[in-house]
Design a protein around this motif. Structure first.
Motif, short mmCIF file in Angstrom:
data_model
loop_
_atom_site.label_atom_id
_atom_site.label_comp_id
_atom_site.label_asym_id
_atom_site.label_seq_id
_atom_site.Cartn_x
_atom_site.Cartn_y
_atom_site.Cartn_z
N ARG A 180 0.99 -1.18 0.04
CA ARG A 180 0.12 -0.04 0.17
C ARG A 180 0.96 1.15 -0.14
NH1 ARG A 180 -5.39 1.22 2.74
NH2 ARG A 180 -5.16 3.58 3.28
N VAL A 181 0.62 2.16 -0.91
CA VAL A 181 1.39 3.38 -0.91
C VAL A 181 0.58 4.50 -0.43
CG1 VAL A 181 2.52 4.86 -2.34
CG2 VAL A 181 2.65 2.54 -2.97
N GLU A 182 1.31 5.30 0.50
CA GLU A 182 0.06 6.40 1.24
C GLU A 182 0.77 7.57 0.97
OE1 GLU A 182 -1.79 3.59 4.69
OE2 GLU A 182 -0.29 5.20 5.24
N ARG A 216 4.86 7.21 1.88
CA ARG A 216 5.28 5.78 2.63
C ARG A 216 4.92 4.60 1.84
NH1 ARG A 216 2.94 4.85 8.71
NH2 ARG A 216 0.85 4.84 7.99
N VAL A 217 5.44 3.57 2.24
CA VAL A 217 4.87 2.09 1.71
C VAL A 217 4.67 1.32 2.92
CG1 VAL A 217 5.68 0.12 0.64
CG2 VAL A 217 6.39 2.26 -0.66
N VAL A 218 3.46 0.80 2.89
CA VAL A 218 3.24 -0.35 3.82
C VAL A 218 3.09 -1.60 3.41
CG1 VAL A 218 1.25 -0.78 5.43
CG2 VAL A 218 1.63 1.72 5.01
N LEU A 219 3.97 -2.49 4.05
CA LEU A 219 4.00 -3.82 3.50
C LEU A 219 3.31 -4.68 4.69
CD1 LEU A 219 7.80 -3.64 2.87
CD2 LEU A 219 6.13 -3.65 1.16
N PRO A 220 3.06 -5.92 3.97
CA PRO A 220 2.29 -6.91 4.92
C PRO A 220 2.99 -7.26 6.10
CG PRO A 220 2.31 -7.52 2.43
CD PRO A 220 3.19 -6.53 2.56
N ASN A 221 2.59 -7.74 7.17
CA ASN A 221 3.23 -8.06 8.50
C ASN A 221 3.94 -9.43 8.43
OD1 ASN A 221 2.76 -5.61 9.78
ND2 ASN A 221 0.86 -6.28 10.33
N ASP A 222 3.36 -10.14 7.62
CA ASP A 222 3.64 -11.58 7.50
C ASP A 222 4.00 -12.12 6.33
OD1 ASP A 222 1.22 -11.52 6.41
OD2 ASP A 222 0.37 -13.02 7.41
N ALA A 223 4.66 -11.36 5.40
CA ALA A 223 4.88 -11.99 4.08
C ALA A 223 5.78 -10.81 3.45
CB ALA A 223 3.53 -12.09 3.36
N THR A 224 6.40 -11.13 2.20
CA THR A 224 7.13 -10.19 1.69
C THR A 224 6.24 -9.35 0.81
OG1 THR A 224 6.96 -11.70 -0.34
CG2 THR A 224 8.91 -11.85 1.11
N SER A 225 6.83 -8.29 0.15
CA SER A 225 5.88 -7.33 -0.61
C SER A 225 5.53 -8.00 -1.85
CB SER A 225 6.74 -6.23 -1.05
OG SER A 225 6.21 -5.24 -1.75
N LEU A 226 5.29 -7.30 -3.22
CA LEU A 226 5.10 -8.09 -4.12
C LEU A 226 5.72 -8.97 -4.75
CD1 LEU A 226 3.95 -4.80 -6.21
CD2 LEU A 226 2.28 -6.24 -4.79
N ASP A 227 6.83 -8.87 -4.89
CA ASP A 227 7.93 -9.87 -5.06
C ASP A 227 9.11 -9.37 -4.70
OD1 ASP A 227 8.80 -8.05 -7.27
OD2 ASP A 227 7.27 -9.03 -8.36
N SER A 228 10.61 -10.02 -4.81
CA SER A 228 11.71 -9.55 -4.33
C SER A 228 12.08 -8.12 -5.12
CB SER A 228 12.73 -10.43 -4.58
OG SER A 228 13.07 -10.83 -6.08
N ARG A 229 11.71 -7.87 -6.40
CA ARG A 229 12.06 -6.87 -7.21
C ARG A 229 11.38 -5.39 -6.73
NH1 ARG A 229 10.41 -7.83 -13.13
NH2 ARG A 229 8.61 -8.73 -11.99
N SER A 230 10.12 -5.50 -6.28
CA SER A 230 9.42 -4.34 -5.97
C SER A 230 9.92 -4.07 -4.56
CB SER A 230 7.95 -4.42 -5.87
OG SER A 230 7.59 -5.59 -5.36
N LEU A 231 10.17 -5.06 -3.74
CA LEU A 231 10.63 -4.78 -2.28
C LEU A 231 11.87 -4.05 -2.04
CD1 LEU A 231 9.95 -5.59 0.68
CD2 LEU A 231 11.61 -7.56 0.33
N THR A 232 12.59 -4.00 -3.22
CA THR A 232 14.01 -3.53 -3.37
C THR A 232 13.48 -1.84 -3.18
OG1 THR A 232 14.07 -3.19 -5.62
CG2 THR A 232 15.16 -5.00 -4.41
N ILE A 259 14.81 2.46 1.26
CA ILE A 259 14.48 4.03 1.63
C ILE A 259 14.05 3.72 3.30
CG2 ILE A 259 12.17 4.50 0.91
CD1 ILE A 259 13.20 7.23 0.29
N GLY A 260 13.60 2.48 3.45
CA GLY A 260 12.91 2.18 5.04
C GLY A 260 11.57 1.96 4.66
N ASP A 261 11.01 0.61 4.93
CA ASP A 261 9.67 0.40 4.48
C ASP A 261 8.40 0.98 5.16
OD1 ASP A 261 9.86 -1.18 6.59
OD2 ASP A 261 10.15 -3.19 5.65
N SER A 262 8.74 1.61 6.18
CA SER A 262 7.56 2.47 6.80
C SER A 262 7.64 3.91 7.05
CB SER A 262 7.19 1.56 8.14
OG SER A 262 8.53 1.62 9.01
N ASP A 263 8.95 4.34 6.94
CA ASP A 263 9.01 5.86 6.91
C ASP A 263 8.44 6.73 5.82
OD1 ASP A 263 10.47 5.26 9.21
OD2 ASP A 263 12.36 5.12 8.11
#
Length: 492
Positions: free
Chosen positions: A332-334, A345-361, A366-370
């Motif tokens: 989720r992008v906010e 900021r980007v909000v990622l799932p608590n119990d899983a990776t993001s969409l895939d390893s590419r988008s997770l980078t 930059i910090g996945d919740s800042d």
């Protein structure tokens, strides 16, 4: 100020042809003689008309309202298509924000062959000759004719008693060749060399014109160009009907369709669902869920991202958030505004990776919740596979013409099997573009890290000593790069 807009100049093939010595004029005047932007980004979606307007307004497509070469407006039920001789200039009536030409209304401005030029003083379309060339498929001849217009530009300058403050040259042929043959083809290489030769001719004539004092030059494009093999083609409308039993229409009686589908440059599709009672009503959550399933659980159900070639699906969640669903997860992008400045900021799932390893980078760098500013996201994600995605995807959905769900294509996939090349996705191969500036006070062979096409308009105004004219205009998304260009580091 002379601007060269080469439509569809693919970044990767551009670099390869430079290395082969096939773009001598560009190398001399821009690579060796100017300042390049290492990571220059198109506006999302990276499609011609969306970015042609962004270049002269300094605004993202979600803010000027031109979301592509084709767009649907659910408020007016209007489907616009700029893809014909009768409609290609209609874009100038479809947005209202000030252009570079509007802000220079007391100056002489000249446009050669550019379709997006509201407010320009003089235009040379070469309509008869270029129209015949285009009809016959001689697309590079159309580009070559841009240089032929210099004599008319010079005569106009003599008649007006001054040289144009902006002399804008548009080369449409390279993009058309890219669509038909692919940017990896010999035909595409030949087309780009024709444009390079025309650019060299124009600069030589400008340099020889005694009336031209401050000779600034800009080389840009609107998007890169991705080769798309026939085996990686997918018909989105057909897949939606097969998987969900819904009719997605691109033309005809749109009111009879379940979904209005807009295929933009073959690597982005906008889906307009409408509400239960009218098209201009927002779609109910269950209508979105029918296509996205429930991405928050493991057994999410059928989803449009299961369709071959779909990288991700994006849908707005209120006014300041976008849900991005991939094949194996979501994020989720906010957006928020703090003291008048936008942060994301980007909000990622608590119990899983993001969409895939590419988008997770993108988030991990930059910090996945800042929260960070738009320019911070640009700088940090510039070399990621989804560059500049976080701020731009939220801004894109500020216009209802963006769609209720937007599908972006993966790597070398296309949503139209009839073409060998396309663009429009959120990946670096679509978004990363060549951008160069050359002129007085700019270090030859210099480089700066990052920038956007929306930065061109304020930078040009700054170079012309007219930056103050933005003060009375509505806010823009671009910033002037001139101070950074003047202290550009040497190329490695």
């Amino acid at each position: 100020m002379t601007v060269f807009f080469v439509d569809g100049m693919d970044h990767a093939r551009f670099d390869a042809l430079l290395a082969e010595g096939r773009l001598p004029a560009i190398k001399h005047w821009f690579v060796d003689g100017g300042v390049g932007v290492d990571y220059a980004m198109s506006s999302l979606p990276p499609i011609t008309y969306a970015n042609a307007v962004s270049i002269i307004t300094g605004r993202f497509p979600g803010h000027h309202g031109i979301l592509g070469n084709r767009w649907f407006d659910p408020d007016t039920f209007e489907l616009r298509d700029y893809g014909s001789a009768a409609t290609y200039r209609a874009v100038n009536d479809d947005f209202t924000c000030p252009t570079l030409y509007d802000l220079l209304d007391d100056e002489l401005t000249v446009n050669v062959q550019g379709h997006t030029r509201r407010g320009v003083k003089v235009t040379f379309d070469n309509w008869a000759s270029s129209g015949i060339d285009w009809f016959l498929g001689d697309y590079s001849d159309v580009d070559a004719r841009v240089a032929d217009s210099f004599a008319e530009v010079a005569r106009t300058a003599r008649r007006k008693g001054r040289w144009p403050a902006v002399y804008f040259n548009y080369f449409p042929g390279v993009d058309e060749v890219g669509h038909r043959f692919g940017s990896d083809s010999p035909e595409y290489a030949d087309a780009l060399t024709v444009a390079d030769h025309a650019i060299g001719e124009i600069i030589a004539q400008v340099e020889a014109a005694a009336a031209v004092e401050q000779r600034y030059y800009v080389l840009l494009t609107d998007h890169s160009h991705v080769p798309t093999p026939a085996q990686h083609a997918c018909d989105i409308a057909e897949e939606i009907h097969k998987r969900f039993g819904l009719t997605a229409a691109e033309r005809g009686r749109l009111s009879d369709a379940d979904i209005v589908l807009v295929n933009g440059a073959f690597r982005r599709v906008a889906l307009h669902l409408g509400g239960a009672h009218d098209w201009d009503d927002p779609p109910e959550p269950e209508r979105i869920a029918r296509l996205l399933g429930n991405p928050f659980i493991a057994d999410r159900g059928p989803c449009v991202t299961d369709i071959p070639g779909v990288l991700c699906a994006c849908t707005p969640v209120g006014a300041d958030a976008v849900l991005v669903v991939g094949k194996s997860g979501w994020m989720r992008v906010e957006r928020r505004v703090v003291n008048g400045a936008k942060e994301y900021r980007v909000v990622l799932p608590n119990d899983a990776t993001s969409l895939d390893s590419r988008s997770l980078t993108v988030a991990a760098q930059i910090g996945d919740s800042d929260w960070h500013t738009s320019r911070e996201w640009l700088a940090t994600s510039a070399d990621a596979e989804w560059p500049d995605f976080v701020p731009q995807v939220v801004e894109m959905f500020d216009s209802p013409r963006a769609g209720d769900i937007v599908l972006f294509a993966d790597s070398d996939w296309t949503f139209d099997a009839h073409w060998r090349g396309g663009h429009g996705s959120c990946l670096a191969c679509d978004m990363h573009v060549p951008l160069f500036f050359s002129g007085p006070g700019l270090p030859a062979g210099g480089r700066i890290h990052s920038g956007r096409l929306v930065d061109v308009m304020p930078t040009v105004l700054d170079m012309l000593d007219h930056r103050d004219r933005l003060a009375g205009a509505p806010p823009i998304d671009g910033i002037s790069l001139l101070s950074a260009l003047r202290v550009a580091r040497p190329a490695n």
